[in-house]
Enzyme design. Sequence first.
Site, PDB file in Angstrom:
ATOM      1  N   SER A  85       0.809  -1.225   0.000  1.00  0.00           N
ATOM      2  CA  SER A  85       0.000   0.000   0.000  1.00  0.00           C
ATOM      3  C   SER A  85       0.839   1.269   0.000  1.00  0.00           C
ATOM      4  CB  SER A  85      -0.955  -0.004   1.188  1.00  0.00           C
ATOM      5  OG  SER A  85      -0.237  -0.187   2.391  1.00  0.00           O
ATOM      6  N   THR A 201      -2.108   4.019   4.262  1.00  0.00           N
ATOM      7  CA  THR A 201      -1.089   5.021   3.949  1.00  0.00           C
ATOM      8  C   THR A 201      -0.210   5.215   5.166  1.00  0.00           C
ATOM      9  OG1 THR A 201      -2.460   6.205   2.385  1.00  0.00           O
ATOM     10  CG2 THR A 201      -0.866   7.525   3.588  1.00  0.00           C
ATOM     11  N   THR A 219       1.876   6.971  -0.220  1.00  0.00           N
ATOM     12  CA  THR A 219       0.948   5.863  -0.464  1.00  0.00           C
ATOM     13  C   THR A 219       0.933   5.461  -1.934  1.00  0.00           C
ATOM     14  OG1 THR A 219      -1.363   5.192  -0.126  1.00  0.00           O
ATOM     15  CG2 THR A 219      -1.020   7.394  -0.964  1.00  0.00           C
ATOM     16  N   ARG A 229      -6.395   8.537 -10.900  1.00  0.00           N
ATOM     17  CA  ARG A 229      -7.022   8.913  -9.623  1.00  0.00           C
ATOM     18  C   ARG A 229      -5.944   9.379  -8.623  1.00  0.00           C
ATOM     19  NH1 ARG A 229      -6.520   7.301  -3.968  1.00  0.00           N
ATOM     20  NH2 ARG A 229      -8.511   7.685  -2.972  1.00  0.00           N
ATOM     21  N   GLY A 231      -5.520  10.577  -4.537  1.00  0.00           N
ATOM     22  CA  GLY A 231      -6.206  10.594  -3.243  1.00  0.00           C
ATOM     23  C   GLY A 231      -5.852  11.829  -2.427  1.00  0.00           C
ATOM     24  N   ASP A 232      -6.067  11.718  -1.148  1.00  0.00           N
ATOM     25  CA  ASP A 232      -5.824  12.844  -0.240  1.00  0.00           C
ATOM     26  C   ASP A 232      -4.349  13.048   0.105  1.00  0.00           C
ATOM     27  OD1 ASP A 232      -6.015  10.295   0.993  1.00  0.00           O
ATOM     28  OD2 ASP A 232      -6.178  11.223   2.969  1.00  0.00           O
ATOM     29  N   THR A 252      -5.488   8.673   6.891  1.00  0.00           N
ATOM     30  CA  THR A 252      -5.436   7.414   6.151  1.00  0.00           C
ATOM     31  C   THR A 252      -6.873   6.984   5.889  1.00  0.00           C
ATOM     32  OG1 THR A 252      -4.656   5.117   6.223  1.00  0.00           O
ATOM     33  CG2 THR A 252      -5.271   6.105   8.325  1.00  0.00           C
ATOM     34  N   GLY A 253      -7.045   6.158   4.897  1.00  0.00           N
ATOM     35  CA  GLY A 253      -8.396   5.696   4.576  1.00  0.00           C
ATOM     36  C   GLY A 253      -8.838   6.193   3.213  1.00  0.00           C
ATOM     37  N   GLY A 255      -9.513   8.390   0.586  1.00  0.00           N
ATOM     38  CA  GLY A 255      -9.069   9.763   0.420  1.00  0.00           C
ATOM     39  C   GLY A 255     -10.146  10.718  -0.058  1.00  0.00           C
TER      40      GLY A 255
HETATM   41  C1  SD4 Z   1      -5.836   7.345  -0.611  1.00  0.00           C
HETATM   42  N1  SD4 Z   1      -5.720   7.804   1.739  1.00  0.00           N
HETATM   43  O1  SD4 Z   1      -5.175   7.303  -1.644  1.00  0.00           O
HETATM   44  C2  SD4 Z   1      -5.135   7.025   0.683  1.00  0.00           C
HETATM   45  C3  SD4 Z   1      -5.199   5.569   0.894  1.00  0.00           C
HETATM   46  C4  SD4 Z   1      -5.135   5.129   2.317  1.00  0.00           C
HETATM   47  O2  SD4 Z   1      -5.615   3.671   3.994  1.00  0.00           O
HETATM   48  O3  SD4 Z   1      -4.764   5.791   3.198  1.00  0.00           O
HETATM   49  N2  SD4 Z   1      -5.584   4.028   2.690  1.00  0.00           N
HETATM   50  O4  SD4 Z   1      -7.027   7.591  -0.591  1.00  0.00           O
END
Ligand code: SD4
Length: 346
Positions: A85, A201, A219, A229, A231-232, A252-253, A255
């Site tokens: 990841s 992340t 990440t 794409r 993310g955050d 994390t999570g 985004g």
């Molecule tokens: C994203 N926040 O690209 C990242 C991925 C991530 O736990 O953190 N996953 O959206």
Amino acid sequence: MTDRRDFLKASLLGASAAALGGVLPTRASGAPLPLTAGMARVVSTWDFGVPANQAAWAVLSKGGKALDAVEAGVRIPEADLKNHSVGRAGYPDRDGHVSLDASIMNGDGSCGAVAALEHIAHPISVARRVMERTPHVLLVGEGALQFAIEQGFKKEELLTPESERAWKEWLKTARYEPSINNEVRDYGKTGLPGGPGNHDTIGMLAIDQHGQMAGACTTSGMAWKMRGRVGDSPIIGAGLFVDGDVGGATSTGVGEEVIRTVGSFLVVELMRQGRSPQEACKEAVMRIVRKRPEASKTLQVGFLALNKQGEVGAFALQHGFSYAVCDAKKQDGLLPAASVYTTSYT
Ligand code: SD4
């Protein structure tokens, strides 16, 4: 009612922290106490934050800068072939391309980031070069790759045979379903950094012996995402924000949810208004719950914050988010974060 739930959750969290060999609880929340002047601390997301923190600590403990520490720290999971990841070996997008996002920020407001960067194993170091050697903050895609190569980074194939196998397996159904990684994992015990989920992340925040702060976030984004794409994580204010006058936050999570609420900036601004890191992370998560009550039940977002006094807080939508804390007292602490929804351990 809420108090009782919180109490039960706090007891469970305390028990989990002990089971994980975490930092000895010094407060009801289990979070470590504030630092006294001249002490350093580094925190980061998930279980793979433990070895990452140790690399950061090697810098901080010698009186090094927070900025150097966070870069050195997050390079550990970026290089880890078992981690799918972050960095090299990250799971690819749905077309089979490994594309990486990263950002770095100093307490003085200087920052740099790269998004959708392919073929470079350490996007965090490219992000730092963007910060230090360009007039810009964010470079993306082809332009980011061109810049990295000009800066002497090696162009490589990042898709490992293992990641390729996982991608081909995914292609059989080609269903995009970010999973909630809510197993309480212990890096040392499972040997599965990144775990069985398809995202995670590393976000890292540090305060050095000189009282300076910095943060880094890196990440491969959501596995099987659409090509292009972002993310955050590389978006300053979403996946990472640091203001040395107040503190820093990272996320994390999923985004998309963090970008919609400009999550890390929100956490720092709440701390500026007097909230503790824990309260600020909780409020940022609750903002997502209030805006998207149904969706928030099925996805994960977690925030981690460190204020300039060295206090730490974390909060997530779902049970299972963990964070690592490292300072002069303990180098391998791992703590479970409190959450809105409690799902069972699997
Ligand atoms: C994203 N926040 O690209 C990242 C991925 C991530 O736990 O953190 N996953 O959206």
